[in-house]
Scaffold this motif. Structure first.
Motif, PDB file in Angstrom:
ATOM      1  N   PHE A   1      27.097  33.787  62.093  1.00  0.00           N
ATOM      2  CA  PHE A   1      27.084  35.244  61.960  1.00  0.00           C
ATOM      3  C   PHE A   1      25.668  35.759  61.730  1.00  0.00           C
ATOM      4  CE2 PHE A   1      27.630  33.684  57.608  1.00  0.00           C
ATOM      5  CZ  PHE A   1      26.678  34.414  56.912  1.00  0.00           C
ATOM      6  N   ALA A   2      25.497  37.048  62.000  1.00  0.00           N
ATOM      7  CA  ALA A   2      24.268  37.759  61.662  1.00  0.00           C
ATOM      8  C   ALA A   2      24.606  38.787  60.600  1.00  0.00           C
ATOM      9  CB  ALA A   2      23.693  38.471  62.883  1.00  0.00           C
ATOM     10  N   GLN A   3      23.674  38.975  59.702  1.00  0.00           N
ATOM     11  CA  GLN A   3      23.777  39.998  58.665  1.00  0.00           C
ATOM     12  C   GLN A   3      22.368  40.576  58.561  1.00  0.00           C
ATOM     13  OE1 GLN A   3      26.083  38.927  55.121  1.00  0.00           O
ATOM     14  NE2 GLN A   3      24.358  39.650  53.898  1.00  0.00           N
ATOM     15  N   LEU A   4      22.237  41.892  58.710  1.00  0.00           N
ATOM     16  CA  LEU A   4      20.919  42.519  58.745  1.00  0.00           C
ATOM     17  C   LEU A   4      20.783  43.597  57.686  1.00  0.00           C
ATOM     18  CD1 LEU A   4      20.613  42.932  62.622  1.00  0.00           C
ATOM     19  CD2 LEU A   4      19.477  41.226  61.198  1.00  0.00           C
ATOM     20  N   CYS A   5      19.560  43.809  57.261  1.00  0.00           N
ATOM     21  CA  CYS A   5      19.221  44.925  56.361  1.00  0.00           C
ATOM     22  C   CYS A   5      20.109  44.938  55.123  1.00  0.00           C
ATOM     23  CB  CYS A   5      19.267  46.241  57.112  1.00  0.00           C
ATOM     24  SG  CYS A   5      18.186  46.291  58.558  1.00  0.00           S
TER      25      CYS A   5
ATOM     26  N   GLY B   1      19.563  30.548  57.432  1.00  0.00           N
ATOM     27  CA  GLY B   1      20.284  29.279  57.473  1.00  0.00           C
ATOM     28  C   GLY B   1      21.764  29.440  57.188  1.00  0.00           C
ATOM     29  N   ARG B   2      22.106  30.304  56.268  1.00  0.00           N
ATOM     30  CA  ARG B   2      23.522  30.577  55.970  1.00  0.00           C
ATOM     31  C   ARG B   2      24.215  31.206  57.171  1.00  0.00           C
ATOM     32  NH1 ARG B   2      22.818  33.405  50.058  1.00  0.00           N
ATOM     33  NH2 ARG B   2      21.857  31.607  49.049  1.00  0.00           N
ATOM     34  N   GLY B   3      23.513  32.137  57.832  1.00  0.00           N
ATOM     35  CA  GLY B   3      24.083  32.779  59.014  1.00  0.00           C
ATOM     36  C   GLY B   3      24.286  31.803  60.154  1.00  0.00           C
ATOM     37  N   VAL B   4      23.303  30.933  60.381  1.00  0.00           N
ATOM     38  CA  VAL B   4      23.434  29.931  61.443  1.00  0.00           C
ATOM     39  C   VAL B   4      24.616  29.011  61.142  1.00  0.00           C
ATOM     40  CG1 VAL B   4      22.327  27.941  62.537  1.00  0.00           C
ATOM     41  CG2 VAL B   4      21.009  30.032  62.120  1.00  0.00           C
TER      42      VAL B   4
ATOM     43  N   TYR C   1      17.518  42.914  73.566  1.00  0.00           N
ATOM     44  CA  TYR C   1      17.026  41.804  72.766  1.00  0.00           C
ATOM     45  C   TYR C   1      16.515  42.344  71.444  1.00  0.00           C
ATOM     46  CZ  TYR C   1      17.464  39.606  77.251  1.00  0.00           C
ATOM     47  OH  TYR C   1      17.975  39.148  78.433  1.00  0.00           O
ATOM     48  N   TRP C   2      16.807  41.610  70.371  1.00  0.00           N
ATOM     49  CA  TRP C   2      16.545  42.096  69.022  1.00  0.00           C
ATOM     50  C   TRP C   2      15.865  41.038  68.180  1.00  0.00           C
ATOM     51  CZ3 TRP C   2      18.016  47.095  68.438  1.00  0.00           C
ATOM     52  CH2 TRP C   2      18.978  47.589  69.327  1.00  0.00           C
ATOM     53  N   ILE C   3      15.080  41.514  67.219  1.00  0.00           N
ATOM     54  CA  ILE C   3      14.603  40.679  66.129  1.00  0.00           C
ATOM     55  C   ILE C   3      15.279  41.185  64.862  1.00  0.00           C
ATOM     56  CG2 ILE C   3      12.637  40.086  64.642  1.00  0.00           C
ATOM     57  CD1 ILE C   3      10.854  40.200  67.077  1.00  0.00           C
ATOM     58  N   GLY C   4      15.846  40.269  64.104  1.00  0.00           N
ATOM     59  CA  GLY C   4      16.356  40.565  62.776  1.00  0.00           C
ATOM     60  C   GLY C   4      15.420  39.908  61.771  1.00  0.00           C
ATOM     61  N   VAL C   5      15.221  40.543  60.650  1.00  0.00           N
ATOM     62  CA  VAL C   5      14.300  40.017  59.641  1.00  0.00           C
ATOM     63  C   VAL C   5      15.098  39.617  58.402  1.00  0.00           C
ATOM     64  CG1 VAL C   5      12.270  40.512  58.224  1.00  0.00           C
ATOM     65  CG2 VAL C   5      12.455  41.497  60.526  1.00  0.00           C
ATOM     66  N   ALA C   6      14.947  38.359  58.003  1.00  0.00           N
ATOM     67  CA  ALA C   6      15.627  37.856  56.804  1.00  0.00           C
ATOM     68  C   ALA C   6      14.908  36.598  56.336  1.00  0.00           C
ATOM     69  CB  ALA C   6      17.091  37.536  57.104  1.00  0.00           C
ATOM     70  N   CYS C   7      15.018  36.303  55.057  1.00  0.00           N
ATOM     71  CA  CYS C   7      14.402  35.078  54.542  1.00  0.00           C
ATOM     72  C   CYS C   7      15.048  33.867  55.203  1.00  0.00           C
ATOM     73  CB  CYS C   7      14.522  35.010  53.013  1.00  0.00           C
ATOM     74  SG  CYS C   7      16.177  34.683  52.397  1.00  0.00           S
ATOM     75  N   ARG C   8      14.311  32.790  55.256  1.00  0.00           N
ATOM     76  CA  ARG C   8      14.778  31.586  55.939  1.00  0.00           C
ATOM     77  C   ARG C   8      16.079  31.053  55.335  1.00  0.00           C
ATOM     78  NH1 ARG C   8      10.770  27.023  58.000  1.00  0.00           N
ATOM     79  NH2 ARG C   8      12.221  25.912  59.321  1.00  0.00           N
ATOM     80  N   GLU C   9      16.206  31.115  54.020  1.00  0.00           N
ATOM     81  CA  GLU C   9      17.423  30.643  53.366  1.00  0.00           C
ATOM     82  C   GLU C   9      18.646  31.414  53.865  1.00  0.00           C
ATOM     83  OE1 GLU C   9      18.963  29.832  48.839  1.00  0.00           O
ATOM     84  OE2 GLU C   9      17.812  31.660  49.197  1.00  0.00           O
TER      85      GLU C   9
END
Length: 160
Positions: free
Chosen positions: A23-27, A16-19, A5-13
């Motif tokens: 897709f997920a995009q990290l770092c 929203g694009r990933g949802v 299980y993971w937490i990814g950190v990104a701004c809410r905007e």
């Protein structure tokens, strides 16, 4: 290998694009964080701010889902930006502020410095923390996620 299980950190905007795109995009588009994840792993996004570079705090968990099958892949978003992404099946959920959960989350070892574990953009967490966050988000998680792949990815058993 068991599901992680993971937490990814990104701004809410950006979350929203990933949802919206599944897709997920990290770092900032690095491949390594996505390569650490396996199909069936749980992923929850924490958003410290509403928009990248903005000062409006969000400080909430903003999306949750499970990592899809397939390797990370690269997309072109302009001449000089080619981020890596990974497919994620996001589920219906509400944003959940982190502060009410601080005393209950095992990865928060010092509530006075609760943001410290999130500073690198990706963090592995316990199944219990993932379930706690999912409950706070009122997430509708599937009862049976696809099985996590066995490692190694080939059969080492002797032939009959």
């Amino acid at each position: 290998m068991s599901r992680r299980y993971w937490i990814g950190v990104a701004c809410r905007e950006h979350v929203g694009r990933g949802v919206a795109g599944g897709f997920a995009q990290l770092c900032h588009g690095k491949a390594a964080p996505l390569a650490r994840m396996a199909a069936g792993d749980g992923l929850v996004y924490y958003s410290p701010v509403e928009v990248l570079g903005g000062k409006t705090p969000c400080q909430a968990f903003t999306a949750i889902g499970s990592v899809g099958a397939g390797a990370p892949y690269r997309v072109s978003l302009g001449e000089h930006f080619r981020p890596w992404r990974r497919d994620v099946a996001f589920v219906a959920a509400q944003a959940a502020p982190i502060r009410p959960l601080l005393a209950q989350l095992a990865f928060i070892t010092d509530p006075a410095r609760w943001g410290y574990p999130l500073r690198f953009g990706q963090l592995q967490i316990s199944a219990a923390d993932f379930r706690l966050i999912a409950a706070a988000m009122q997430a509708v998680l599937p009862t049976a996620l696809p099985p996590a792949p066995a490692y190694p990815l080939f059969d080492e058993s002797p032939a009959p």
